[in-house]
Design an enzyme around this catalytic site. Structure first.
Site, short mmCIF file in Angstrom:
data_model
loop_
_atom_site.label_atom_id
_atom_site.label_comp_id
_atom_site.label_asym_id
_atom_site.label_seq_id
_atom_site.Cartn_x
_atom_site.Cartn_y
_atom_site.Cartn_z
N SER A 119 -7.90 -7.02 -13.21
CA SER A 119 -7.20 -6.27 -12.17
C SER A 119 -6.05 -5.44 -12.74
O SER A 119 -5.50 -4.61 -12.04
CB SER A 119 -6.68 -7.22 -11.09
N HIS A 140 -13.70 -3.00 -11.61
CA HIS A 140 -12.75 -3.78 -10.81
C HIS A 140 -13.20 -3.84 -9.35
O HIS A 140 -13.04 -2.87 -8.61
CB HIS A 140 -11.34 -3.16 -10.95
N GLU A 152 -13.31 0.06 -8.60
CA GLU A 152 -12.51 0.95 -9.43
C GLU A 152 -13.11 0.87 -10.84
O GLU A 152 -13.15 -0.21 -11.43
CB GLU A 152 -11.07 0.40 -9.42
N ASN A 190 -3.78 -1.54 -8.15
CA ASN A 190 -2.64 -2.46 -8.19
C ASN A 190 -1.32 -1.79 -8.52
O ASN A 190 -0.27 -2.34 -8.25
CB ASN A 190 -2.93 -3.60 -9.16
N1 CAA Z 1 -16.63 -13.66 1.67
C1 CAA Z 1 -17.62 -13.05 2.34
N2 CAA Z 1 -17.47 -12.48 3.55
C2 CAA Z 1 -16.26 -12.57 4.14
C3 CAA Z 1 -15.17 -13.21 3.49
C4 CAA Z 1 -15.39 -13.78 2.22
N3 CAA Z 1 -14.42 -14.38 1.54
N4 CAA Z 1 -14.10 -13.13 4.33
C5 CAA Z 1 -14.49 -12.47 5.41
N5 CAA Z 1 -15.78 -12.12 5.31
C6 CAA Z 1 -16.59 -11.39 6.27
C7 CAA Z 1 -16.82 -12.21 7.50
O1 CAA Z 1 -17.95 -13.01 7.35
C8 CAA Z 1 -17.01 -11.14 8.55
O2 CAA Z 1 -18.33 -10.64 8.47
P1 CAA Z 1 -19.16 -10.26 9.79
O3 CAA Z 1 -18.34 -9.26 10.53
O4 CAA Z 1 -20.40 -9.71 9.20
O5 CAA Z 1 -19.33 -11.52 10.52
C9 CAA Z 1 -16.11 -9.99 8.10
O6 CAA Z 1 -15.85 -10.24 6.71
C10 CAA Z 1 -14.80 -9.98 8.84
O7 CAA Z 1 -14.20 -11.24 8.72
P2 CAA Z 1 -13.33 -11.95 9.84
O8 CAA Z 1 -13.77 -11.47 11.18
O9 CAA Z 1 -13.35 -13.41 9.58
O10 CAA Z 1 -11.83 -11.54 9.54
P3 CAA Z 1 -11.18 -10.11 9.42
O11 CAA Z 1 -11.78 -9.12 10.36
O12 CAA Z 1 -9.73 -10.37 9.47
O13 CAA Z 1 -11.56 -9.62 7.95
C11 CAA Z 1 -10.93 -9.42 5.70
C12 CAA Z 1 -11.23 -10.37 6.83
C13 CAA Z 1 -12.18 -8.60 5.37
C14 CAA Z 1 -10.53 -10.25 4.50
C15 CAA Z 1 -9.79 -8.43 6.15
O14 CAA Z 1 -8.69 -9.18 6.62
C16 CAA Z 1 -9.32 -7.52 5.06
O15 CAA Z 1 -9.91 -6.49 4.80
N6 CAA Z 1 -8.19 -7.87 4.45
C17 CAA Z 1 -7.62 -7.10 3.33
C18 CAA Z 1 -8.37 -7.41 2.07
C19 CAA Z 1 -7.84 -6.65 0.91
O16 CAA Z 1 -6.90 -5.89 0.96
N7 CAA Z 1 -8.46 -6.89 -0.24
C20 CAA Z 1 -8.03 -6.32 -1.48
C21 CAA Z 1 -7.16 -7.32 -2.16
S1 CAA Z 1 -6.54 -6.69 -3.66
C22 CAA Z 1 -7.76 -6.95 -4.74
O17 CAA Z 1 -8.77 -7.55 -4.50
C23 CAA Z 1 -7.51 -6.35 -6.06
C24 CAA Z 1 -6.69 -7.10 -6.98
O18 CAA Z 1 -6.85 -6.85 -8.16
C25 CAA Z 1 -5.61 -8.05 -6.62
#
Ligand code: CAA
Length: 283
Positions: A119, A140, A152, A190
Site C-alpha cells: 500500500s 494495489h 492502483e 494513500n
Molecule cells: N468482503 C466481501 N464483501 C463485502 C465485505 C467484505 N469484507 N464487506 C462488505 N461486503 C459486501 C456486502 O456483502 C454487500 O454486498 P451486497 O450488496 O451484494 O449484499 C456490500 O458489500 C455492501 O455491504 P454492507 O451493506 O454490509 O455495508 P456497506 O453498504 O456499509 O458497505 C463497505 C460496506 C463496502 C465496506 C463500505 O462501507 C465502503 O465502501 N467503505 C469504504 C471502504 C474503503 O474506503 N476502502 C478503501 C480502504 S483503503 C485501502 O484499502 C488501501 C490501503 O492501502 C489502506
C-alpha cells in the site's frame, strides 16, 4: 503475455480477496501462506463470500464449486515454480517483502511477473531485490477486495511496458478498473487518504469534536461511505501509522507527521476492528 496460473502470497484479508477475484475470473490460483491454518482461514472467507452470492441468487452452486476448484492451497514458496504471475500480499514490511521477492526470483520461471500489493512501500526498492526489476510491478487492491473497483498499478523505475500492459489486462479481467501511477511514497491512494485520516485523528486529539461527530461530518457532509475514524479502524491503525511514517520519511514534510494519538492507540494494541478495539469498540 498469456497468464493462466497465479500465486497469491498471503491468505489474510487482502490476499484472500485477491485470490477470490482471480479465481472468479477463471485463473488457476495458488493461495499461499506460512501455515496451513492461515490458508484454511482465507479459503473459509472466500467460501463464505461466494455462498452469500449463491444465497442472493447471483451465482449458482455449480458456479461456486467451479470457482472453488480453481483454488489450490500452498504453504511452500517453491510452488511458484509453475506460475505466470505472483501477487504478493504479505505484511507491510520491507525486509520481509525483499526476502520474499529475492526467493521468488530464484524459484519462479523467467517469464513470470512478480507483483506486490503493497500500500505504500517503494516498488523500485522491492524490484532491486531481484534480477528481473523489469518484471516487478505494484498491483494495489483496495479493501474489501471483492467490492472495491480500483486497482492502483504502480510502475517501478524499471518496469517494462509489456509488463504494465499485462497487469492492466488482468485487472480488467478480474473486473476492476486500473489506474496507472508512478512510484512515489503512498502512490496516489494513500498519499491523499492517509493525511485525511491523520487530520481526523488530530481533530479528535485536539478536542474539536467527538469521534462520532467527526465521522458524521465526513459521512453526511462529504458522502463518504464511512467516516475517517471508522475507516481507520477498518484499515487497521497499525497500517495507518505505518503508511504515515512512510510518507513522513519519504517526503520529510511535517504535514505527514503521524498524530500522537494514533501512536498511542497502536502502542496500546488498539488496532481497530481486527483487535476488537480502535476508536470504537467491536463485539
Ligand atoms: N468482503 C466481501 N464483501 C463485502 C465485505 C467484505 N469484507 N464487506 C462488505 N461486503 C459486501 C456486502 O456483502 C454487500 O454486498 P451486497 O450488496 O451484494 O449484499 C456490500 O458489500 C455492501 O455491504 P454492507 O451493506 O454490509 O455495508 P456497506 O453498504 O456499509 O458497505 C463497505 C460496506 C463496502 C465496506 C463500505 O462501507 C465502503 O465502501 N467503505 C469504504 C471502504 C474503503 O474506503 N476502502 C478503501 C480502504 S483503503 C485501502 O484499502 C488501501 C490501503 O492501502 C489502506
Amino acid at each position: 503475455m498469456n497468464v493462466q496460473k497465479i500465486m497469491v502470497i498471503g491468505a489474510g484479508q487482502m490476499g484472500s480477496g485477491i485470490a477470490q477475484v482471480c479465481a472468479q475470473a477463471g485463473y488457476r490460483v495458488l493461495i499461499n501462506d506460512l501455515k496451513q491454518e492461515f490458508v484454511d482461514r482465507g479459503l473459509a472467507v472466500i467460501k463464505k463470500n461466494l455462498s452469500r452470492q449463491v444465497e442472493k441468487e447471483r451465482m449458482t452452486l455449480e458456479q461456486m464449486e467451479e470457482i472453488l476448484s480453481k483454488l489450490t492451497p500452498s504453504t511452500d514458496l517453491h510452488d511458484a515454480k509453475e506460475v505466470d504471475l505472483v501477487i504478493e500480499a504479505a505484511v507491510e514490511n520491507m525486509e520481509i517483502k525483499t526476502k520474499i521477492f529475492s526467493q521468488l526470483d530464484e524459484i519462479a520461471p523467467p517469464h513470470a511477473i512478480l507483483a506486490s500489493n503493497t500500500s505504500s512501500l517503494p516498488i523500485t526498492e522491492i524490484a532491486a531485490a531481484t534480477k528481473r526489476p523489469e518484471k516487478v510491478i505494484g498491483m494495489h487492491f483496495m479493501n474489501p477486495v471483492p467490492v472495491m473497483k480500483l486497482v492502483e498499478i504502480i510502475r517501478g523505475l524499471a518496469t517494462a511496458d509489456e509488463v504494465y500492459q499485462t497487469i492492466e489486462d488482468i485487472t480488467k479481467a478480474v473486473k476492476k478498473v486500473p489506474v496507472e501511477v508512478n512510484d512515489f511514497p503512498g502512490f496516489v491512494s494513500n498519499r491523499v487518504l492517509m493525511p485525511m485520516i491523520n487530520e481526523a485523528i488530530f481533530t479528535l486529539y485536539e478536542g474539536v469534536a467527538s469521534k462520532e461527530a467527526i465521522d458524521e461530518v465526513m459521512k453526511l457532509g462529504m458522502n463518504h461511505p464511512m467516516g475517517p475514524l471508522t475507516l481507520a479502524d477498518f484499515i487497521g491503525l497499525d497500517t495507518c501509522l505505518y503508511i504515515m511514517e512512510t510518507l513522513h520519511e519519504g517526503f520529510g514534510d511535517d504535514k505527514y507527521r503521524p498524530c500522537p494519538l494514533l501512536r498511542k492507540y497502536v502502542k496500546a494494541g488498539w488496532l481497530g476492528r481486527k483487535t476488537g478495539r480502535g476508536f470504537y469498540i467491536y463485539e
